[in-house]
Design a protein around this motif. Structure first.
Motif, PDB file in Angstrom:
ATOM      1  N   PRO A  60       3.776  -2.258 -28.593  1.00 58.19           N
ATOM      2  CA  PRO A  60       4.407  -1.557 -27.470  1.00 58.19           C
ATOM      3  C   PRO A  60       3.564  -1.739 -26.219  1.00 58.19           C
ATOM      4  CG  PRO A  60       3.403  -0.011 -28.984  1.00 58.19           C
ATOM      5  CD  PRO A  60       3.240  -1.377 -29.569  1.00 58.19           C
ATOM      6  N   LYS A  61       3.766  -0.880 -25.247  1.00 57.01           N
ATOM      7  CA  LYS A  61       3.066  -0.937 -23.964  1.00 57.01           C
ATOM      8  C   LYS A  61       1.584  -1.221 -24.149  1.00 57.01           C
ATOM      9  CE  LYS A  61       4.487   0.339 -19.716  1.00 57.01           C
ATOM     10  NZ  LYS A  61       5.724  -0.032 -19.100  1.00 57.01           N
ATOM     11  N   PRO A  62       1.018  -2.217 -23.421  1.00 58.94           N
ATOM     12  CA  PRO A  62      -0.404  -2.499 -23.579  1.00 58.94           C
ATOM     13  C   PRO A  62      -1.256  -1.342 -23.097  1.00 58.94           C
ATOM     14  CG  PRO A  62       0.527  -3.809 -21.797  1.00 58.94           C
ATOM     15  CD  PRO A  62       1.665  -3.124 -22.471  1.00 58.94           C
TER      16      PRO A  62
ATOM     17  N   ALA B 282      -0.891  -4.229 -17.460  1.00 58.09           N
ATOM     18  CA  ALA B 282      -1.015  -2.899 -18.060  1.00 58.09           C
ATOM     19  C   ALA B 282      -0.222  -1.871 -17.242  1.00 58.09           C
ATOM     20  CB  ALA B 282      -2.485  -2.500 -18.111  1.00 58.09           C
ATOM     21  N   ASN B 283      -0.155  -0.666 -17.747  1.00 58.46           N
ATOM     22  CA  ASN B 283       0.495   0.419 -17.000  1.00 58.46           C
ATOM     23  C   ASN B 283      -0.224   0.590 -15.657  1.00 58.46           C
ATOM     24  OD1 ASN B 283       0.710   1.962 -20.117  1.00 58.46           O
ATOM     25  ND2 ASN B 283       2.477   1.374 -18.929  1.00 58.46           N
ATOM     26  N   GLY B 284       0.571   0.675 -14.614  1.00 53.57           N
ATOM     27  CA  GLY B 284      -0.020   0.908 -13.293  1.00 53.57           C
ATOM     28  C   GLY B 284      -0.602  -0.335 -12.646  1.00 53.57           C
ATOM     29  N   ALA B 285      -0.403  -1.498 -13.252  1.00 53.45           N
ATOM     30  CA  ALA B 285      -0.985  -2.733 -12.699  1.00 53.45           C
ATOM     31  C   ALA B 285      -0.288  -3.154 -11.408  1.00 53.45           C
ATOM     32  CB  ALA B 285      -0.896  -3.861 -13.730  1.00 53.45           C
ATOM     33  N   GLY B 286       0.949  -2.709 -11.226  1.00 51.81           N
ATOM     34  CA  GLY B 286       1.675  -3.053 -10.001  1.00 51.81           C
ATOM     35  C   GLY B 286       2.899  -3.922 -10.233  1.00 51.81           C
ATOM     36  N   LYS B 287       3.364  -4.003 -11.471  1.00 55.75           N
ATOM     37  CA  LYS B 287       4.499  -4.883 -11.814  1.00 55.75           C
ATOM     38  C   LYS B 287       5.783  -4.423 -11.099  1.00 55.75           C
ATOM     39  CE  LYS B 287       4.082  -3.985 -16.212  1.00 55.75           C
ATOM     40  NZ  LYS B 287       2.994  -2.986 -16.162  1.00 55.75           N
ATOM     41  N   THR B 288       6.093  -3.136 -11.227  1.00 51.59           N
ATOM     42  CA  THR B 288       7.308  -2.608 -10.595  1.00 51.59           C
ATOM     43  C   THR B 288       7.204  -2.729  -9.076  1.00 51.59           C
ATOM     44  OG1 THR B 288       7.699  -1.087 -12.417  1.00 51.59           O
ATOM     45  CG2 THR B 288       8.735  -0.528 -10.331  1.00 51.59           C
ATOM     46  N   THR B 289       6.020  -2.463  -8.572  1.00 55.75           N
ATOM     47  CA  THR B 289       5.795  -2.566  -7.124  1.00 55.75           C
ATOM     48  C   THR B 289       6.093  -3.982  -6.641  1.00 55.75           C
ATOM     49  OG1 THR B 289       4.152  -0.801  -7.176  1.00 55.75           O
ATOM     50  CG2 THR B 289       4.008  -2.347  -5.342  1.00 55.75           C
ATOM     51  N   LEU B 290       5.672  -4.962  -7.424  1.00 53.27           N
ATOM     52  CA  LEU B 290       5.907  -6.370  -7.061  1.00 53.27           C
ATOM     53  C   LEU B 290       7.411  -6.654  -6.982  1.00 53.27           C
ATOM     54  CD1 LEU B 290       5.016  -9.354  -6.680  1.00 53.27           C
ATOM     55  CD2 LEU B 290       4.828  -9.520  -9.168  1.00 53.27           C
TER      56      LEU B 290
ATOM     57  N   SER C  50       0.857  -1.195   0.000  1.00 53.02           N
ATOM     58  CA  SER C  50       0.000   0.000   0.000  1.00 53.02           C
ATOM     59  C   SER C  50       0.885   1.234   0.000  1.00 53.02           C
ATOM     60  CB  SER C  50      -0.886   0.027   1.250  1.00 53.02           C
ATOM     61  OG  SER C  50      -1.764  -1.063   1.235  1.00 53.02           O
ATOM     62  N   TYR C  51       0.481   2.195  -0.837  1.00 51.08           N
ATOM     63  CA  TYR C  51       1.106   3.523  -0.787  1.00 51.08           C
ATOM     64  C   TYR C  51       0.061   4.428  -0.124  1.00 51.08           C
ATOM     65  CZ  TYR C  51       4.290   1.691  -4.384  1.00 51.08           C
ATOM     66  OH  TYR C  51       5.215   0.938  -5.089  1.00 51.08           O
ATOM     67  N   GLY C  52       0.204   4.661   1.148  1.00 52.64           N
ATOM     68  CA  GLY C  52      -0.842   5.395   1.873  1.00 52.64           C
ATOM     69  C   GLY C  52      -2.133   4.599   1.805  1.00 52.64           C
ATOM     70  N   GLN C  53      -3.180   5.242   1.323  1.00 52.36           N
ATOM     71  CA  GLN C  53      -4.478   4.563   1.228  1.00 52.36           C
ATOM     72  C   GLN C  53      -4.575   3.692  -0.038  1.00 52.36           C
ATOM     73  OE1 GLN C  53      -7.077   4.840   3.628  1.00 52.36           O
ATOM     74  NE2 GLN C  53      -5.299   5.664   4.710  1.00 52.36           N
ATOM     75  N   HIS C  54      -3.631   3.891  -0.952  1.00 54.08           N
ATOM     76  CA  HIS C  54      -3.726   3.189  -2.244  1.00 54.08           C
ATOM     77  C   HIS C  54      -3.068   1.821  -2.171  1.00 54.08           C
ATOM     78  CE1 HIS C  54      -3.810   2.386  -6.475  1.00 54.08           C
ATOM     79  NE2 HIS C  54      -2.480   2.391  -6.565  1.00 54.08           N
ATOM     80  N   ARG C  55      -3.870   0.786  -2.401  1.00 49.06           N
ATOM     81  CA  ARG C  55      -3.319  -0.572  -2.394  1.00 49.06           C
ATOM     82  C   ARG C  55      -2.894  -0.916  -3.818  1.00 49.06           C
ATOM     83  NH1 ARG C  55      -4.923  -5.951   0.780  1.00 49.06           N
ATOM     84  NH2 ARG C  55      -3.972  -4.689   2.366  1.00 49.06           N
ATOM     85  N   ALA C  56      -1.563  -0.989  -4.017  1.00 46.02           N
ATOM     86  CA  ALA C  56      -1.033  -1.218  -5.362  1.00 46.02           C
ATOM     87  C   ALA C  56      -0.865  -2.701  -5.664  1.00 46.02           C
ATOM     88  CB  ALA C  56       0.305  -0.509  -5.508  1.00 46.02           C
ATOM     89  N   LEU C  57      -0.747  -3.510  -4.628  1.00 44.14           N
ATOM     90  CA  LEU C  57      -0.571  -4.957  -4.829  1.00 44.14           C
ATOM     91  C   LEU C  57      -1.411  -5.676  -3.775  1.00 44.14           C
ATOM     92  CD1 LEU C  57       1.183  -6.801  -6.684  1.00 44.14           C
ATOM     93  CD2 LEU C  57       2.809  -6.971  -4.795  1.00 44.14           C
TER      94      LEU C  57
END
Ligand code: ATP
Length: 412
Positions: free
Chosen positions: A242-244, A35-43, A10-17
């Motif tokens: 390219p990027k989905p 997709a972009n923002g799906a949480g891949k980098t966070t994982l 979670s980033y603050g209130q935002h649950r990314a994964l």
């Protein structure tokens, strides 16, 4: 080997994964698609201990939980991250960059052997070992970044979008390189925008959708899955995309926008527009602007084209004042009297003593006559010039005859 369970960020209130689970074995390439923002980098960051968010769950490497451990401990445990954007030191040489990757205890003793291994895996880096990193091509720099991560002698290599910014040719080289790394016995966890190329070299894949792992399958199966093709591969027949595009609730349910078969052509639209203009009811004519007031015309002057600038409306006749009103005398009288005076003074050119007669003026409107004003005798210009010359001649004569008055002799 790497076993991730219920991993949440979670980033603050935002649950990314949200409770992600995955596995990576030795000598295996596992790809994460999303997709972009799906949480891949966070994982990846959460596994490698460099995530800014709050991480819960487990990431077990050979049974050891890495969640909550500092990054250097995780490197010691055997996971190395190749971050998006490479993160190499641009002003250092290839060899210096590689050597810096061997700072972990597990690698320090074997630094020489690790360097040899990397140079053998990537002969190009051996050839360029003295070259400053920033002068290398994007693909070569990516190779330096992977080589540096391998210098820590990891068992798992996590790579975040390694082909980003590379030309198709360099990307091809890169994926070949990753195969080579796998053959060296490492496990690779790969986040890639190039889904087709990464699935082509991968063993298994996971679909990550808005923070949740929604599907897991062998890479070859994902390559032929119509939903995956639609979401990440640009359709079955399409080339690598390219990027989905941004995700729908589930990739398999993503609606594919289509054009209606009977949509109007541009010429239909143009014809329709013309028709609608032609059939539009005529608008009532706009009221004509009031004609600009014109000065009173005389002697047919009204026929001449008049300049159009707006002018103040003439005052009603009753309010108008003539020059005669202002001066209190008739202009005609003044002119007539001046002419008589002038004729008295100027010598007639024909010697007849008579001036040409002044033509009769039109009768002036009847007004109460103003009292007569005596006109000053202005004379003609010839008269004035003559008198000035006379005066000058007189002054000249007086000057000639002038003598200074006798004065008393100076005393001795
Ligand atoms: N440091 C952060 N602080 C706050 N929110 C973050 C932070 N990092 C990522 N996020 C948010 O977490 C979500 C997942 O981001 P992440 O970078 O993991 O996505 P991604 O799948 O890697 O996207 P991309 O493919 O575009 O890199 C996004 O909504 C992002 O805005």
């Amino acid at each position: 080997m790497l076993d991730v369970r219920n991993l949440s960020v979670s980033y603050g209130q935002h649950r990314a994964l949200h409770e992600a689970a995955l596995r990576v074995d030795r000598g295996e390439i596992v790809v994460i698609l999303g997709a972009n923002g799906a949480g891949k980098t966070t994982l990846l960051k959460a596994i490698c201990g460099v995530c800014e968010g709050r991480v819960t769950g487990e990431a077990l490497l050979e049974g050891e939980d890495l969640v909550g451990q500092p990054p250097h401990r995780i490197v010691e445990a055997g996971i190395a991250l190749v971050p998006e954007g490479r993160g190499i030191f641009p002003d250092m040489t290839v060899e210096e960059n590689l050597t810096l990757g061997a700072y972990a205890d597990r690698a320090r003793d074997e630094q020489r052997a690790s360097l040899d291994r990397v140079m053998t895996l990537f002969p190009k880096l051996g050839e360029r070992r003295r070259q400053v990193a920033r002068t290398m091509s994007g693909g070569e720099q990516q190779m330096v970044a992977i080589g540096r991560a391998m210098m820590s002698n990891p068992s798992i290599l996590a790579l975040d979008e390694p082909s980003l910014g590379l030309s198709p040719l360099l990307s091809k080289d890169l994926f070949k390189t990753l195969r080579t790394v796998r053959e060296a016995g490492l496990g690779l966890l790969l986040v890639e925008q190039n889904a087709r190329a990464s699935l082509a070299i991968a063993d298994r894949g996971y679909l990550l959708d808005t923070g949740e792992i929604t599907h897991e399958a062998p890479a070859q199966e994902l390559l032929t899955d119509p939903a995956v093709q639609r979401a990440y591969l640009g359709g079955a027949a399409a080339k690598p995309a390219p990027k989905p595009a941004p995700a729908s609730p589930h990739p398999a349910e993503r609606p594919v926008p289509t054009m209606p078969a009977n949509r109007p052509s541009p010429s239909d639209i143009a014809a329709q527009a013309v028709k609608s203009v032609a059939s539009r009811p005529a608008r009532p004519a706009a009221p004509e602007p009031a004609p600009a007031p014109k000065p009173a015309a005389a002697n047919g002057a009204a026929q001449r084209p008049q300049p159009a600038p707006p002018r103040p409306a003439p005052a009603p006749a009753g309010d108008r004042k003539s020059a005669s009103d202002v001066l209190g005398v008739e202009i005609g009288d003044i002119v007539g009297r001046a002419a008589q005076t002038s004729s008295r003074r100027a010598a007639p050119a024909n010697g007849s003593g008579r001036l040409p007669t002044v033509p009769d003026r039109p009768p002036m409107p009847q007004r109460p006559r103003a009292p007569e004003i005596p006109m000053p005798d202005l004379g003609s210009s010839a008269d004035r010039l003559k008198s000035v010359l006379d005066e000058i001649e007189g002054a000249a004569r007086r000057a000639e005859s002038w003598r200074p008055a006798p004065s008393n002799p100076p005393r001795r």
